[in-house]
Design an enzyme around this catalytic site. Structure first.
Site, PDB file in Angstrom:
ATOM      1  N   HIS A  34      16.602  34.707   1.110  1.00  0.00           N
ATOM      2  CA  HIS A  34      15.872  33.677   1.404  1.00  0.00           C
ATOM      3  C   HIS A  34      17.788  32.927   1.560  1.00  0.00           C
ATOM      4  O   HIS A  34      18.244  34.046   1.375  1.00  0.00           O
ATOM      5  CB  HIS A  34      15.342  32.892  -0.089  1.00  0.00           C
ATOM      6  CG  HIS A  34      16.035  32.967  -1.329  1.00  0.00           C
ATOM      7  ND1 HIS A  34      17.535  32.503  -1.859  1.00  0.00           N
ATOM      8  CD2 HIS A  34      15.888  33.942  -2.651  1.00  0.00           C
ATOM      9  CE1 HIS A  34      17.260  33.710  -3.065  1.00  0.00           C
ATOM     10  NE2 HIS A  34      16.355  33.788  -2.846  1.00  0.00           N
ATOM     11  N   HIS A  37      20.614  34.762  -0.499  1.00  0.00           N
ATOM     12  CA  HIS A  37      21.575  35.867  -0.249  1.00  0.00           C
ATOM     13  C   HIS A  37      21.758  35.585   1.395  1.00  0.00           C
ATOM     14  O   HIS A  37      23.436  36.472   1.389  1.00  0.00           O
ATOM     15  CB  HIS A  37      20.000  36.834   0.202  1.00  0.00           C
ATOM     16  CG  HIS A  37      19.013  37.448  -1.140  1.00  0.00           C
ATOM     17  ND1 HIS A  37      17.717  36.806  -1.012  1.00  0.00           N
ATOM     18  CD2 HIS A  37      19.150  38.226  -1.939  1.00  0.00           C
ATOM     19  CE1 HIS A  37      17.086  37.140  -1.871  1.00  0.00           C
ATOM     20  NE2 HIS A  37      18.257  37.849  -2.705  1.00  0.00           N
ATOM     21  N   GLN A  61      15.453  48.138 -13.396  1.00  0.00           N
ATOM     22  CA  GLN A  61      16.402  46.952 -13.981  1.00  0.00           C
ATOM     23  C   GLN A  61      14.920  46.709 -14.727  1.00  0.00           C
ATOM     24  O   GLN A  61      14.938  44.892 -14.837  1.00  0.00           O
ATOM     25  CB  GLN A  61      16.570  46.429 -13.371  1.00  0.00           C
ATOM     26  CG  GLN A  61      16.381  45.977 -11.783  1.00  0.00           C
ATOM     27  CD  GLN A  61      17.092  44.953 -11.111  1.00  0.00           C
ATOM     28  OE1 GLN A  61      18.024  46.119 -10.165  1.00  0.00           O
ATOM     29  NE2 GLN A  61      17.145  43.831 -11.107  1.00  0.00           N
ATOM     30  N   GLY A 147      25.730  36.731  -6.253  1.00  0.00           N
ATOM     31  CA  GLY A 147      25.716  35.114  -6.433  1.00  0.00           C
ATOM     32  C   GLY A 147      25.323  34.449  -8.653  1.00  0.00           C
ATOM     33  O   GLY A 147      25.726  35.195  -9.035  1.00  0.00           O
ATOM     34  N   LYS A 149      23.899  32.422  -8.952  1.00  0.00           N
ATOM     35  CA  LYS A 149      23.066  32.074 -10.062  1.00  0.00           C
ATOM     36  C   LYS A 149      22.998  32.853 -11.465  1.00  0.00           C
ATOM     37  O   LYS A 149      22.050  33.362 -12.556  1.00  0.00           O
ATOM     38  CB  LYS A 149      21.821  32.115  -9.562  1.00  0.00           C
ATOM     39  CG  LYS A 149      20.602  32.445  -9.939  1.00  0.00           C
ATOM     40  CD  LYS A 149      19.252  31.434  -9.263  1.00  0.00           C
ATOM     41  CE  LYS A 149      18.068  32.092  -9.583  1.00  0.00           C
ATOM     42  NZ  LYS A 149      18.163  33.372 -10.106  1.00  0.00           N
ATOM     43  N   GLN A 153      24.858  38.923 -14.810  1.00  0.00           N
ATOM     44  CA  GLN A 153      24.837  40.175 -13.682  1.00  0.00           C
ATOM     45  C   GLN A 153      26.081  40.201 -13.241  1.00  0.00           C
ATOM     46  O   GLN A 153      26.893  42.109 -13.181  1.00  0.00           O
ATOM     47  CB  GLN A 153      23.559  40.263 -12.876  1.00  0.00           C
ATOM     48  CG  GLN A 153      24.249  41.222 -11.620  1.00  0.00           C
ATOM     49  CD  GLN A 153      22.881  40.948 -11.289  1.00  0.00           C
ATOM     50  OE1 GLN A 153      21.806  41.451 -11.385  1.00  0.00           O
ATOM     51  NE2 GLN A 153      23.159  40.778  -9.759  1.00  0.00           N
ATOM     52  N   VAL A 176      22.758  28.959  -4.220  1.00  0.00           N
ATOM     53  CA  VAL A 176      22.868  28.064  -3.361  1.00  0.00           C
ATOM     54  C   VAL A 176      21.280  27.160  -4.363  1.00  0.00           C
ATOM     55  O   VAL A 176      20.663  27.518  -4.697  1.00  0.00           O
ATOM     56  CB  VAL A 176      22.162  28.808  -1.897  1.00  0.00           C
ATOM     57  CG1 VAL A 176      21.626  27.839  -1.191  1.00  0.00           C
ATOM     58  CG2 VAL A 176      23.180  28.968  -2.124  1.00  0.00           C
ATOM     59  N   LEU A 184      17.360  28.579  -6.079  1.00  0.00           N
ATOM     60  CA  LEU A 184      16.849  29.937  -5.146  1.00  0.00           C
ATOM     61  C   LEU A 184      16.735  30.478  -5.169  1.00  0.00           C
ATOM     62  O   LEU A 184      17.943  31.571  -5.979  1.00  0.00           O
ATOM     63  CB  LEU A 184      17.820  30.040  -3.721  1.00  0.00           C
ATOM     64  CG  LEU A 184      17.721  28.180  -2.680  1.00  0.00           C
ATOM     65  CD1 LEU A 184      18.039  29.535  -1.281  1.00  0.00           C
ATOM     66  CD2 LEU A 184      16.305  27.545  -2.780  1.00  0.00           C
ATOM     67  N   ARG A 187      11.405  34.551  -6.735  1.00  0.00           N
ATOM     68  CA  ARG A 187      10.569  34.301  -8.185  1.00  0.00           C
ATOM     69  C   ARG A 187       9.311  32.727  -7.671  1.00  0.00           C
ATOM     70  O   ARG A 187       9.415  32.821  -7.809  1.00  0.00           O
ATOM     71  CB  ARG A 187      10.839  34.668  -9.615  1.00  0.00           C
ATOM     72  CG  ARG A 187      11.039  36.325  -9.550  1.00  0.00           C
ATOM     73  CD  ARG A 187      11.216  36.787 -10.895  1.00  0.00           C
ATOM     74  NE  ARG A 187      11.331  37.367 -11.664  1.00  0.00           N
ATOM     75  CZ  ARG A 187      12.411  38.257 -11.438  1.00  0.00           C
ATOM     76  NH1 ARG A 187      13.334  38.108 -11.646  1.00  0.00           N
ATOM     77  NH2 ARG A 187      12.514  39.747 -12.016  1.00  0.00           N
TER      78      ARG A 187
HETATM   79  O1  PAF Z   1      20.311  40.477  -8.214  1.00  0.00           O
HETATM   80  C1  PAF Z   1      20.182  41.328  -7.892  1.00  0.00           C
HETATM   81  O2  PAF Z   1      18.884  41.014  -6.447  1.00  0.00           O
HETATM   82  C2  PAF Z   1      19.670  42.740  -8.368  1.00  0.00           C
HETATM   83  O3  PAF Z   1      19.720  42.619 -10.522  1.00  0.00           O
HETATM   84  C3  PAF Z   1      20.958  43.738  -7.744  1.00  0.00           C
HETATM   85  C4  PAF Z   1      22.033  43.109  -7.785  1.00  0.00           C
HETATM   86  C5  PAF Z   1      20.850  44.265  -6.224  1.00  0.00           C
HETATM   87  C6  PAF Z   1      20.126  45.700  -8.194  1.00  0.00           C
HETATM   88  O4  PAF Z   1      18.950  45.665  -7.916  1.00  0.00           O
END
Ligand code: PAF
Length: 286
Positions: A34, A37, A61, A147, A149, A153, A176, A184, A187
């Site tokens: 979206h 990204h 994950q 991001g 957001k 992470q 965003v 955004l 999900r």
């Molecule tokens: O943020 C994400 O979409 C995921 O956690 C990532 C960094 C692509 C790892 O799978």
């Protein structure tokens, strides 16, 4: 635009691009692309001559009761978006290409993963740091784009890159938002109309927190209580956490005196939404 599905041809494509001495920018994703990204792709393209996007819904994950199976997937639409955005290479590996059946190695970042999403999603960050390390080793980018957001992470990946001396610049890009403030997220596509309306309470709560902190509130518990009230008033929701933490270490703050990250995770129906704001109290509200 080139598409690869295996590690060897991905390495070959990036190596060929390097021979023309182009800086390689990398945007790791799980697809369902979206505008957020695409903002990462735009940032990569503005700084790098060759842009790689990976699309891989990483099973490691997701917890056993999470939404791995239901996670939105639309590869054809994703490839069209990448092509339009000027991506040079999309790496689309199948699970078997990324994980040997007897894989025994995990990358674990301690402490930063003990707060916020860490306790709610056991194993999640190990899954992220392991796959991101593998993707970094395959693509070997100069810069990688994530991001804000997913602030935890981003902090975890920054720490991992620092601790493991990976020669990669990590670039954090702004969240965003929809016009009504909702961040955004892939999900969001699964929110029912009433849940979508209710979900705006997350951003309202974060804005209220910022206003309070910049208005002189130093007590994180007071900030969190008011946010909780605002979210509860919007409809039935389960708040996984509301945290006021140090933006680098992700550790809880007891007295707000400098910049903080205010972060939350809220379940509305079956959907778990996260969002955050960075707040600098010295930027006083008028
Ligand atoms: O943020 C994400 O979409 C995921 O956690 C990532 C960094 C692509 C790892 O799978």
């Amino acid at each position: 635009m080139q598409t690869t599905r295996d590690i060897q041809s991905t390495r070959a494509a990036v190596a060929a691009a390097r021979r023309t001495e182009r800086r390689v920018g990398f945007v790791p994703t799980m697809g369902a692309l979206h505008a957020a990204h695409l903002s990462l792709v735009k940032a990569a393209r503005s700084e790098c001559g060759y842009t790689v996007v990976s699309i891989f819904v990483n099973p490691t994950q997701f917890g056993p009761n999470e939404d791995f199976e239901r996670y939105p997937r639309d590869v054809a639409a994703d490839l069209a978006k990448c092509e339009q955005a000027g991506v040079d290479l999309v790496f689309l590996p199948p699970v078997a290409e990324m994980f040997a059946s007897d894989a025994a190695t995990t990358v674990h970042v301690a402490t930063l993963t003990d707060t916020l999403c860490g306790p709610c999603r056991p194993g999640h960050f190990d899954g992220v740091t392991t796959i991101v390390t593998k993707l970094f080793n395959i693509v070997q980018p100069d810069s990688a784009y994530f991001g804000q957001k997913d602030a935890q992470q981003l902090a975890v990946i920054r720490r991992m890159v620092r601790d493991l001396d990976l020669p990669i610049e990590i670039v954090g890009c702004p969240t965003v938002r929809e016009p009504d403030g909702l961040a955004l997220s892939s999900r969001n596509a699964h929110l029912e109309p009433n849940e979508r309306a209710q979900a705006t309470s997350l951003h309202r709560a974060l804005c209220a927190a910022r206003e309070q902190i910049q208005g002189g509130q130093h007590d994180p518990d007071v900030v969190a209580q008011d946010m909780r009230r605002l979210i509860d008033a919007a409809g039935p929701a389960r708040i996984d956490y509301i945290g006021v933490v140090d933006p680098e270490s992700m550790q809880p703050i007891e007295h707000i005196a400098g910049a903080v990250l205010v972060a939350l995770a809220v379940r509305i129906g079956q959907k778990r939404l996260i969002d955050n704001v960075l707040v600098d109290p010295s930027e006083q509200t008028s």
